[in-house]
Design an enzyme around this catalytic site. Structure first.
Site: not given
Length: 158
Positions: A88, A96, A132
């Protein structure tokens, strides 16, 4: 909260895919290891169809990507999804999109009746590890990754 939007990559996205790969490699301080080209990506993703790419979108602009493919578990007797890369753009982190990409991959795995979703993470990447773990991912501490590449692979193949 705005619903996250995703789309699968097409052949028209080769430049964008390679750009995301290079941004990820730069983040991981591995840019000098990227030898992928648009031609190679086209061959393996779109012609041979051995991998897939999805993008996360904000206002129709690609802000993150995930490249994945199917693997197979002999113990489960079914395919899984292996996430090769997730990235990202820094300015979109914390909104998000990473979680959205993982959730999208989980939904693809469920739709395709896969047995699991898995990936590797660099040991030094604490922000990703923490992320994670927050999703419920479990580290595979008893496993060691082995790799054969380049000239070693060619010698072994003889």
């Amino acid at each position: 909260m705005i619903e996250k939007q995703f789309r699968f990559a097409t052949e028209d996205d080769l430049t964008l895919i390679l750009d995301f790969i290079r941004q990820l490699a730069e983040y991981e301080d591995m840019l000098d290891e990227v030898v992928a080209t648009e031609e190679l990506l086209n061959e393996w993703i779109f012609e041979k169809k051995v991998a897939e790419v999805i993008f996360a979108l904000e206002d129709d602009v690609e802000v993150g990507f995930a490249l994945f493919f199917h693997n197979f578990s002999t113990f489960l007797g079914k395919a899984g999804i292996y996430l090769e890369d997730l990235f990202v753009k820094p300015e979109y982190r914390g909104k998000g999109y990473g979680k959205g990409l993982i959730k999208k991959l989980a939904s693809i795995a469920v739709e395709r009746n896969c047995g699991r979703l898995e990936w590797w993470c660099l040991d030094w990447n604490k922000p990703s590890i923490d992320f994670y773990l927050s999703l419920g991912a479990e580290p595979m501490d008893e496993w060691t990754v082995y790799r054969i590449t380049g000239d070693t692979l060619k010698r072994l193949a003889k």
